[in-house]
Design a protein around this motif. Sequence first.
Motif, PDB file in Angstrom:
ATOM      1  N   PHE A 263      -5.202  25.032  15.689  1.00 52.98           N
ATOM      2  CA  PHE A 263      -5.027  24.916  17.141  1.00 52.98           C
ATOM      3  C   PHE A 263      -3.565  25.070  17.557  1.00 52.98           C
ATOM      4  N   PHE A 264      -2.631  24.750  16.647  1.00 51.38           N
ATOM      5  CA  PHE A 264      -1.224  25.027  16.937  1.00 51.38           C
ATOM      6  C   PHE A 264      -1.023  26.522  17.149  1.00 51.38           C
ATOM      7  N   ILE A 265      -1.585  27.298  16.248  1.00 51.37           N
ATOM      8  CA  ILE A 265      -1.386  28.751  16.310  1.00 51.37           C
ATOM      9  C   ILE A 265      -2.172  29.350  17.473  1.00 51.37           C
ATOM     10  N   MET A 266      -3.353  28.801  17.753  1.00 52.03           N
ATOM     11  CA  MET A 266      -4.103  29.238  18.941  1.00 52.03           C
ATOM     12  C   MET A 266      -3.261  29.094  20.201  1.00 52.03           C
ATOM     13  N   THR A 267      -2.586  27.938  20.321  1.00 56.65           N
ATOM     14  CA  THR A 267      -1.753  27.671  21.500  1.00 56.65           C
ATOM     15  C   THR A 267      -0.636  28.695  21.609  1.00 56.65           C
ATOM     16  N   GLN A 268      -0.080  29.092  20.465  1.00 58.78           N
ATOM     17  CA  GLN A 268       0.990  30.093  20.499  1.00 58.78           C
ATOM     18  C   GLN A 268       0.467  31.459  20.929  1.00 58.78           C
ATOM     19  N   TYR A 269      -0.711  31.828  20.445  1.00 58.48           N
ATOM     20  CA  TYR A 269      -1.305  33.091  20.892  1.00 58.48           C
ATOM     21  C   TYR A 269      -1.583  33.057  22.400  1.00 58.48           C
ATOM     22  N   SER A 270      -1.994  31.901  22.898  1.00 54.45           N
ATOM     23  CA  SER A 270      -2.274  31.806  24.337  1.00 54.45           C
ATOM     24  C   SER A 270      -1.001  31.975  25.156  1.00 54.45           C
ATOM     25  N   SER A 271       0.132  31.453  24.642  1.00 56.54           N
ATOM     26  CA  SER A 271       1.402  31.618  25.373  1.00 56.54           C
ATOM     27  C   SER A 271       1.840  33.076  25.395  1.00 56.54           C
ATOM     28  N   LEU A 272       1.335  33.867  24.432  1.00 57.87           N
ATOM     29  CA  LEU A 272       1.615  35.308  24.387  1.00 57.87           C
ATOM     30  C   LEU A 272       0.537  36.108  25.122  1.00 57.87           C
ATOM     31  N   LYS A 273      -0.373  35.397  25.798  1.00 57.17           N
ATOM     32  CA  LYS A 273      -1.479  36.031  26.535  1.00 57.17           C
ATOM     33  C   LYS A 273      -2.354  36.877  25.623  1.00 57.17           C
ATOM     34  N   ASN A 274      -2.526  36.416  24.392  1.00 58.87           N
ATOM     35  CA  ASN A 274      -3.301  37.172  23.412  1.00 58.87           C
ATOM     36  C   ASN A 274      -4.608  36.445  23.130  1.00 58.87           C
ATOM     37  N   LYS A 275      -5.624  36.730  23.948  1.00 57.99           N
ATOM     38  CA  LYS A 275      -6.907  36.030  23.792  1.00 57.99           C
ATOM     39  C   LYS A 275      -7.637  36.456  22.519  1.00 57.99           C
ATOM     40  N   GLU A 276      -7.355  37.676  22.043  1.00 53.81           N
ATOM     41  CA  GLU A 276      -7.979  38.130  20.794  1.00 53.81           C
ATOM     42  C   GLU A 276      -7.533  37.237  19.634  1.00 53.81           C
ATOM     43  N   GLY A 277      -6.248  36.889  19.624  1.00 55.42           N
ATOM     44  CA  GLY A 277      -5.745  36.010  18.579  1.00 55.42           C
ATOM     45  C   GLY A 277      -6.365  34.627  18.658  1.00 55.42           C
ATOM     46  N   VAL A 278      -6.535  34.125  19.885  1.00 56.01           N
ATOM     47  CA  VAL A 278      -7.155  32.818  20.094  1.00 56.01           C
ATOM     48  C   VAL A 278      -8.576  32.811  19.537  1.00 56.01           C
ATOM     49  N   LEU A 279      -9.341  33.836  19.878  1.00 58.82           N
ATOM     50  CA  LEU A 279     -10.740  33.906  19.436  1.00 58.82           C
ATOM     51  C   LEU A 279     -10.843  34.123  17.925  1.00 58.82           C
ATOM     52  N   ARG A 280      -9.916  34.883  17.361  1.00 57.85           N
ATOM     53  CA  ARG A 280      -9.925  35.116  15.908  1.00 57.85           C
ATOM     54  C   ARG A 280      -9.686  33.791  15.172  1.00 57.85           C
ATOM     55  N   LEU A 281      -8.742  32.997  15.678  1.00 58.77           N
ATOM     56  CA  LEU A 281      -8.470  31.683  15.065  1.00 58.77           C
ATOM     57  C   LEU A 281      -9.667  30.757  15.216  1.00 58.77           C
ATOM     58  N   TRP A 282     -10.342  30.843  16.361  1.00 52.88           N
ATOM     59  CA  TRP A 282     -11.517  29.999  16.588  1.00 52.88           C
ATOM     60  C   TRP A 282     -12.621  30.326  15.594  1.00 52.88           C
ATOM     61  N   ASP A 283     -12.860  31.609  15.379  1.00 49.45           N
ATOM     62  CA  ASP A 283     -13.892  32.013  14.407  1.00 49.45           C
ATOM     63  C   ASP A 283     -13.524  31.536  13.006  1.00 49.45           C
ATOM     64  N   ALA A 284     -12.238  31.647  12.650  1.00 49.49           N
ATOM     65  CA  ALA A 284     -11.786  31.192  11.336  1.00 49.49           C
ATOM     66  C   ALA A 284     -11.917  29.680  11.222  1.00 49.49           C
ATOM     67  N   CYS A 285     -11.622  29.000  12.318  1.00 43.22           N
ATOM     68  CA  CYS A 285     -11.705  27.529  12.352  1.00 43.22           C
ATOM     69  C   CYS A 285     -13.143  27.064  12.120  1.00 43.22           C
ATOM     70  N   LYS A 286     -14.093  27.753  12.728  1.00 42.08           N
ATOM     71  CA  LYS A 286     -15.508  27.399  12.537  1.00 42.08           C
ATOM     72  C   LYS A 286     -15.941  27.623  11.085  1.00 42.08           C
TER      73      LYS A 286
END
Length: 482
Positions: A263-286
């Motif tokens: 979730f730390f890295i998800m937050t960083q992707y969100s600050s870069l407006k990169n929703k693909e990165g957020v979703l990729r981390l979420w899938d990996a997290c699951k």
Amino acid sequence: MAIRTLVHGVRCSLEAGISRRLICTVAVNQKGLSLGSEILRLKHEINPSMLIQRWVASGCKLTIYELRNITKQLLKSSRYNDALEVLKWMDVELMVKTCNLGEAEEYFRVLPDSASRKAAAFPLLRGYVKERDTRKAEDFMRNLNELGLIVSPHLFNEMMKLYMATSEYKKVPAVILQMKQNHIPRNVLSYNLWLRACEELAGIAEAEVVYREMMDDENVQVGWSTLSTLANMYIRAGAFEKAFSALRCAEKKLSTCNHLGYFFIMTQYSSLKNKEGVLRLWDACKGVGRKMTCANYLRLLTCLIKADGLVEAERVFMEWESNCRKYDIRVSNVLLGAYMRNGMIEKAELFHLSTLEKGGCPNYKTWEILMEGWVKTQRMDKAISSMRNAFARFQHCNWRPSHGMLLAIAENLENHQKLEDANCYIKVLHHHGIATLPLYKVILRMHIRAGISALDTVKMMEKDNTEMDDEALALVRSSGSS
């Protein structure tokens, strides 16, 4: 005899402590091991206090309940000296948290041997760091150094944390130099703190020099936290390509045993407006295999919305809603806030009604979000109604609407000359102790324009002990209420 006394003292401490209501969650590290498991596997040449220091310094949670259980297990294994070390650490930690530093200092001063002092040094220094007491922390470190008790990086790391917190960045490289001179190995946290200090002092180029030194250090394994720290530096410097590269490397370092770091890295992707990165981390997290909590979904939704992924956020919310056993209004509040901020007022209202139908119980944040949206769209009657609902349901809560929102409502009532509504409004604010001079001035002006005495308003101001300026005094006189 001494061992029997120790056993008796520890058992009394255990029995007294376990009778209280305690948080019983046992944290695990990146390997999936608890602190108790780590200590029980220790070899004799490593003492437990060193491991506890490493555990706390790495950000892992630690409760008094867990320390007591560890002590109990050590006693069962006849490891009395180890049990004593854990107990000394726990004693100072409790004193720092529940008493005061003076008592902890006195306790530390009378400890009979260097092993006990070594075990108790870390929690006492942490107390100084928490209080931002640089002088005492530095004096304490000098004392420990003279006694030869500094043998690990953890105490040095605490000093660097203190210097970062007090913006004394120049002192951090001096700590690193002292570690090198004393042949104290740097760990990941040492390098992370040094990286941040160098960024503050000389910019990203100097931080990259430190990072290269870390890469060459055979005693340290570069993990996701360092790469995440580096990515944040690149983001602040506007070097977005380098930030993306650091984050992709950080992803490869994440644990497959727990969610730490995802979730730390998800937050960083969100600050870069990169929703693909957020979703990729979420899938990996699951894929880690642990149950996803409401807090996990809340953080994901927050990241997606920050990354302009409202459609994706709606899809994730539907996934959560279809699987949740108990409706957590905090999750839906994230989406409600996004609708209101984007001017989707009608959609927000329908969504709010839907959450109520599905068992959601609004909290103060729900009403605050609705208030902000209705103030923004000039629907003051609904904004005031939301405020009343919030106050009625959360009488013992410290929540208060922002002053800017309260003033916007008052000024709208003034612009539309709704004096009766304004009088009711100021009474509500006065009742809850949040009526201010600017708000009272609005009401006074409305009474003057309507040619009606503002005596009731002036009485409320007197009860509130409102300190009046020249403008307020003139308004009171003009209203015929002086």
